[in-house]
Scaffold this active site. Structure first.
Site, PDB file in Angstrom:
ATOM      1  N   ARG A 153       0.822  -1.191   0.003  1.00 18.30           N
ATOM      2  CA  ARG A 153      -0.046  -0.126   0.025  1.00 18.30           C
ATOM      3  C   ARG A 153       1.020   1.235  -0.174  1.00 18.30           C
ATOM      4  O   ARG A 153       0.498   2.256  -0.796  1.00 18.30           O
ATOM      5  CB  ARG A 153      -0.709   0.067   1.248  1.00 18.30           C
ATOM      6  N   TYR A 181     -16.937  16.298 -14.854  1.00 17.52           N
ATOM      7  CA  TYR A 181     -17.281  14.809 -14.964  1.00 17.52           C
ATOM      8  C   TYR A 181     -18.294  14.615 -14.004  1.00 17.52           C
ATOM      9  O   TYR A 181     -18.187  15.001 -12.931  1.00 17.52           O
ATOM     10  CB  TYR A 181     -16.064  13.936 -14.737  1.00 17.52           C
ATOM     11  N   ASP A 210      -8.161  18.394 -13.975  1.00 20.68           N
ATOM     12  CA  ASP A 210      -8.470  17.095 -14.676  1.00 20.68           C
ATOM     13  C   ASP A 210      -8.003  17.394 -16.128  1.00 20.68           C
ATOM     14  O   ASP A 210      -8.520  17.574 -16.705  1.00 20.68           O
ATOM     15  CB  ASP A 210      -9.848  16.900 -14.445  1.00 20.68           C
ATOM     16  N   LYS A 233      -8.972   6.198 -19.193  1.00 23.72           N
ATOM     17  CA  LYS A 233      -9.352   6.736 -20.748  1.00 23.72           C
ATOM     18  C   LYS A 233      -8.214   6.596 -21.725  1.00 23.72           C
ATOM     19  O   LYS A 233      -7.774   5.517 -21.964  1.00 23.72           O
ATOM     20  CB  LYS A 233      -9.949   8.001 -20.642  1.00 23.72           C
TER      21      LYS A 233
END
Ligand code: PLP
Length: 377
Positions: A46, A98, A170, A195
């Site tokens: 992690r 978004y 973004d 994407k």
């Protein structure tokens, strides 16, 4: 190093131990320590994993930032960035962000009293007028979805500097190949790597890159504390996607220009939204701040019925949400990605029932145009 070379040679490119040309997938959770607290730099996955680290180093270099961070999705990346703030802080966001970011701010983080306002960031005056005493960050998306509105990143950086705000961008639609917000004054850049960066419709992932060592420490602390990390297999797939990002973005750009011009002259199409068209209101700014206009095009065919007819007839465009893949995708924002936005709000934003959005892929442009031609007929 020129841009195309950088996409092959940036960051960590192989394995020093064995000479493997591909970064190994370190499918591991924990690491043997020599003595208590004395380890090789990795203790628990992690906190850090060599495959994820290779990806994080690579994206940091491509965005020209100090450090990169990989998350389990774009939303995990955005949520982790929002963890920089506390209750009573206020964030200004682009009004047509978004849908998932809209939901996160208005239905989840509001419960923790993180305050926000949506504003048309294409208009710097409205941005300045919306700044409050407790405003801590300006969060923008450019180009936006589905109307491809453009925000002037440099102008936003000036406003952010003047009011002591963090500028967060973004950069999913443009990718670092076309647009590098940190070079234009942003503090944090983030991606839904699901994407273009992944590019093959086979991973869900998010990336963050920061400008300063201080932000790097803060985001790493949050990444390790919250734990929304990307696994080693998916990190490897993203490293692989990055190798061809330059080629894909170039091919998508060429196709998109041809398709946008074809749609623009078509009698059954009323509006075409593509920042690479000279009549697009964001054309000039887009040309200054980005080296390409990207592969997203929206166009209006007048009604929901006509939009349905087009969708039923296309062969090479897959009816699906998401974007940025090698295959061309088609969708109706009003009934798919933006269905959760109330009708009134959709109208305000200009998302009509006849609006079709395409994500242009790397097929032959002639096939894509013939497909649209016969579907529109
Ligand atoms: C898809 C998307 C997101 C969310 O990313 P996920 O990987 O789906 O969680 C955020 N911003 C933009 C612009 C997107 O297109």
């Amino acid at each position: 190093m020129r841009k195309k070379t950088q996409y092959i040679h940036a960051g960590v490119t192989g394995d020093q131990e064995t000479g493997a040309v591909s970064v190994p997938i370190y499918q591991v959770s924990t690491y043997q320590q020599e003595s208590a607290g004395n380890h090789s730099g990795y203790e628990y996955s992690r906190t850090g994993n060599p495959t994820r680290h290779a990806l994080e180093t690579t994206i940091a270099e491509l965005e020209n930032g100090k450090a990169g961070f990989a998350f389990g999705s774009g939303m995990a990346a955005i949520t982790s960035v929002m963890m920089l703030f506390k209750s009573e802080d206020h964030i200004l966001l682009t009004d047509d962000v978004y849908g998932g970011s809209y939901r996160l701010m208005s239905k989840v983080l509001n419960r923790f009293r993180l305050d926000h306002t949506f504003v048309n960031t294409s208009d710097p005056k409205q941005v300045e007028a919306s700044i409050q005493k407790n405003t801590k960050a300006l969060y923008i998306e450019t180009p936006t979805n589905p109307l491809l509105k453009i925000t002037d990143i440099k102008r936003m950086a000036e406003i952010a500097a003047k009011h002591d705000l963090l500028l967060i961008v973004d950069n999913t639609f443009a990718t670092p190949y076309w647009q590098q917000p940190l070079n234009l004054g942003a503090d944090i850049v983030l991606h839904s790597a699901t994407k273009y960066i992944g590019g093959h419709s086979d991973i869900v992932a998010g990336l963050v890159v920061v400008k300063s060592n201080e932000l790097a420490q803060d985001i790493h602390f949050i990444q390790n504390s919250v734990g929304a990390i990307l696994g080693p297999q998916d990190s490897w797939l993203l490293l692989r996607g990055i190798k061809t990002l330059a080629l894909r973005m170039e091919a998508i750009e060429t196709n998109s220009h041809k398709i946008a011009h074809f749609l623009q002259q078509h009698e059954k199409v009323s509006d075409v939204f593509y920042p690479g068209l000279k009549n697009h209101p964001g054309y000039e700014i887009s040309k200054q701040q980005a080296q390409g206009f990207g592969g997203m095009i929206s166009f209006d065919v007048g009604s929901a019925e006509r939009a349905d007819q087009v969708l039923a007839r296309v062969n090479y465009f897959t009816l699906a949400e998401s974007l940025g893949a090698v295959e061309s995708l088609i969708s109706i924002p009003a009934r798919m990605t933006h269905a959760s936005i109330p009708l009134e709000r959709r109208k305000e934003l200009g998302i009509t029932d006849g609006l079709i959005r395409i994500s242009v892929g790397i097929e032959d442009a002639e096939d894509l145009i013939e497909d649209l031609q016969s579907s529109l007929a």
